[in-house]
Design a protein around this motif. Structure first.
Motif, PDB file in Angstrom:
ATOM      1  N   GLU A 235       0.782  -1.379   0.126  1.00  0.00           N
ATOM      2  CA  GLU A 235      -0.132   0.268  -0.111  1.00  0.00           C
ATOM      3  C   GLU A 235       0.373   1.245   0.096  1.00  0.00           C
ATOM      4  O   GLU A 235       1.961   1.659   1.076  1.00  0.00           O
ATOM      5  N   ASP A 236       0.575   2.271  -0.988  1.00  0.00           N
ATOM      6  CA  ASP A 236       1.352   3.210  -1.266  1.00  0.00           C
ATOM      7  C   ASP A 236       0.812   4.229   0.073  1.00  0.00           C
ATOM      8  O   ASP A 236      -0.082   4.341   0.466  1.00  0.00           O
ATOM      9  N   VAL A 237       2.001   5.282   0.829  1.00  0.00           N
ATOM     10  CA  VAL A 237       1.184   5.785   2.278  1.00  0.00           C
ATOM     11  C   VAL A 237       0.701   7.245   1.223  1.00  0.00           C
ATOM     12  O   VAL A 237       0.733   8.223   0.260  1.00  0.00           O
ATOM     13  N   GLU A 238      -0.899   7.418   1.764  1.00  0.00           N
ATOM     14  CA  GLU A 238      -1.225   8.779   1.430  1.00  0.00           C
ATOM     15  C   GLU A 238      -0.513   9.566   1.776  1.00  0.00           C
ATOM     16  O   GLU A 238      -0.366  10.063   3.197  1.00  0.00           O
ATOM     17  N   LEU A 239      -0.666  11.093   0.843  1.00  0.00           N
ATOM     18  CA  LEU A 239      -1.320  12.370   2.082  1.00  0.00           C
ATOM     19  C   LEU A 239      -2.135  12.431   2.441  1.00  0.00           C
ATOM     20  O   LEU A 239      -3.080  14.162   1.562  1.00  0.00           O
ATOM     21  N   LYS A 240      -2.935  12.558   3.069  1.00  0.00           N
ATOM     22  CA  LYS A 240      -3.271  13.295   3.610  1.00  0.00           C
ATOM     23  C   LYS A 240      -3.783  14.579   3.950  1.00  0.00           C
ATOM     24  O   LYS A 240      -4.845  15.024   4.060  1.00  0.00           O
ATOM     25  N   ASP A 241      -3.213  14.905   5.291  1.00  0.00           N
ATOM     26  CA  ASP A 241      -2.573  16.236   5.369  1.00  0.00           C
ATOM     27  C   ASP A 241      -1.051  16.385   5.357  1.00  0.00           C
ATOM     28  O   ASP A 241      -0.186  14.970   5.617  1.00  0.00           O
ATOM     29  N   TYR A 242      -0.584  18.012   5.098  1.00  0.00           N
ATOM     30  CA  TYR A 242       1.540  17.579   5.593  1.00  0.00           C
ATOM     31  C   TYR A 242       1.459  17.521   6.468  1.00  0.00           C
ATOM     32  O   TYR A 242       2.700  17.096   6.501  1.00  0.00           O
ATOM     33  N   GLU A 243       0.686  17.786   7.683  1.00  0.00           N
ATOM     34  CA  GLU A 243       1.453  18.100   9.030  1.00  0.00           C
ATOM     35  C   GLU A 243       1.837  16.227   9.154  1.00  0.00           C
ATOM     36  O   GLU A 243       2.951  16.619   9.578  1.00  0.00           O
ATOM     37  N   SER A 244       1.186  15.736   8.889  1.00  0.00           N
ATOM     38  CA  SER A 244       1.173  13.802   9.358  1.00  0.00           C
ATOM     39  C   SER A 244       2.593  13.646   8.163  1.00  0.00           C
ATOM     40  O   SER A 244       3.243  12.546   9.385  1.00  0.00           O
ATOM     41  N   TYR A 245       2.761  14.413   7.403  1.00  0.00           N
ATOM     42  CA  TYR A 245       3.873  13.591   6.658  1.00  0.00           C
ATOM     43  C   TYR A 245       4.866  13.819   6.766  1.00  0.00           C
ATOM     44  O   TYR A 245       5.498  13.181   7.290  1.00  0.00           O
ATOM     45  N   TYR A 246       5.076  15.440   6.897  1.00  0.00           N
ATOM     46  CA  TYR A 246       6.311  16.055   7.777  1.00  0.00           C
ATOM     47  C   TYR A 246       6.683  15.167   9.320  1.00  0.00           C
ATOM     48  O   TYR A 246       7.671  14.874   9.698  1.00  0.00           O
ATOM     49  N   GLN A 247       5.289  14.948  10.004  1.00  0.00           N
ATOM     50  CA  GLN A 247       5.680  13.693  11.311  1.00  0.00           C
ATOM     51  C   GLN A 247       6.446  12.946  10.937  1.00  0.00           C
ATOM     52  O   GLN A 247       7.630  12.718  11.052  1.00  0.00           O
ATOM     53  N   GLU A 248       5.497  11.713   9.687  1.00  0.00           N
ATOM     54  CA  GLU A 248       6.889  11.033   9.769  1.00  0.00           C
ATOM     55  C   GLU A 248       7.717  11.180   8.892  1.00  0.00           C
ATOM     56  O   GLU A 248       8.673  10.005   8.608  1.00  0.00           O
ATOM     57  N   LEU A 249       8.329  12.219   7.951  1.00  0.00           N
ATOM     58  CA  LEU A 249       9.144  11.944   7.794  1.00  0.00           C
ATOM     59  C   LEU A 249      10.420  12.265   9.231  1.00  0.00           C
ATOM     60  O   LEU A 249      11.741  12.267   8.427  1.00  0.00           O
TER      61      LEU A 249
END
Length: 350
Positions: free
Chosen positions: A275-289
């Motif tokens: 499963e590819d990771v969805e870009l649900k919201d930018y803040e969550s993405y940055y946290q995972e980075l």
């Protein structure tokens, strides 16, 4: 009004049965006149939409790339490197559905002494997705004010650099407004995937969506004498390999009669998520980075492992895709990528 440009416009815009393809030199002239403002806004808008409807040819793209080479910024050859510079051709209008992986891929390459160059602009029509420049800014790396000299220094000292369209190619940046006004991505968007602003030995690794685009890119690269390329049917047209589907990749191969071959990469062969990771919201993405960079498990980990492993293999660092993947698995259990990021920050702020 440019009478010379009008004649080129008439060739591409005369209709389904009467239009003519431009020669390479004519395409170079057309791109040059658009970039330098010799053509009027009405002529530029008409050309871009007519060229999109007609569909560009590989020859035309090669000619337009000639104009980019004439007028755009270029970095010089890096001293003392064992690998060609990897140039990542990523759509400038960003990502809106899936999480971008390429900034981490760039850090992985740079950490292993493989020089890498990215380029792009700010948030851009018609997609208005998350652009690379904003991702780097969230990682503490502001690349918007780089002079060309500082971009060269950054590349020489860290094996990473970035060319920012408004700063390093303002002529091309002026054409961005036409995307908004015509409501479509013009063929210029394909040029962005292929632009190689570097004067040394390089390896283009670009994304694409539609098979006809891959064919046009191959033809244009052949005409321009580009021998090293990797064209990836990746996430949202980027060169990020997919977890959820087989990734189809076209690579140069001089042993083949055609000069290229296709690879198919399956994530499940390496016990990775499907499963590819969805870009649900930018803040969550940055946290995972940030979790990933600190050596913690992240939702991005499997995608980073697949992409990093493939790129290390394709760039010649790893002997096989499996070896590349194992190398990245081990790397992600450390904070070495964070150390590399801090090195880039130090040089950038010096």
């Amino acid at each position: 009004m440019s009478a010379e440009f009008r004649e080129l416009l008439k060739k591409v815009g005369s209709g389904t049965h009467t239009h003519k393809d431009l020669t390479r030199e004519q395409a170079r002239q057309a791109a040059t006149m658009m970039l330098t403002g010799v053509a009027t806004p009405a002529q530029i808008g008409a050309f871009l939409i007519a060229h999109r409807i007609k569909r560009p040819t590989g020859t035309e793209l090669a000619g337009m790339l000639d104009a980019y080479a004439d007028l755009g910024a270029k970095l010089n050859t890096i001293p003392h490197t064992s690998y060609p510079l990897t140039i990542l051709g990523i759509p400038y209008d960003g990502r809106s559905r899936t999480a971008p992986i390429s900034p981490i891929t760039a850090l992985i390459l740079a950490y292993h002494d493989i020089p890498v160059l990215m380029h792009g602009g700010k948030t851009m029509p018609t997609k208005y997705g998350l652009p690379l420049i904003e991702i780097w800014k969230q990682l503490g790396v502001n690349l918007t004010k780089l002079t060309i000299e500082k971009a060269q220094k950054l590349l020489n000292e860290t094996n990473f650099s970035f060319l920012y369209l408004p700063q390093h190619f303002p002529l091309a940046n002026k054409l961005v407004q036409y995307r908004e006004e015509i409501g479509k991505r013009p063929p210029l968007a394909t040029l962005e995937l292929m632009w190689q602003p570097y004067q040394g030995d390089s390896h283009l690794m670009a994304g694409f969506v539609h098979p006809p685009t891959e064919k046009m890119i191959r033809e244009a690269l052949q005409l321009r004498g580009i021998e090293k390329f990797t064209l990836i049917k990746g996430l949202e047209g980027s060169p990020d390999l997919k977890l959820g589907q087989t990734t189809i990749i076209c690579v140069n191969n001089a042993e083949k009669e055609e000069g290229y071959e296709y690879l198919k990469i399956h994530a499940e062969e390496f016990n990775l998520s499907r499963e590819d990771v969805e870009l649900k919201d930018y803040e969550s993405y940055y946290q995972e980075l940030h979790k990933l960079l600190q050596g913690q498990q992240s939702t991005l980990s499997d995608s980073v492992i697949l992409n990093g492993g493939f790129y290390l293999w394709r760039c010649g660092f790893s002997s096989s895709l499996k070896d590349g993947i194992d190398t990245v698995r081990d790397l992600l259990n450390t904070d070495k990528l964070l150390t590399k990021l801090e090195e880039i920050k130090t040089v950038l702020n010096s």
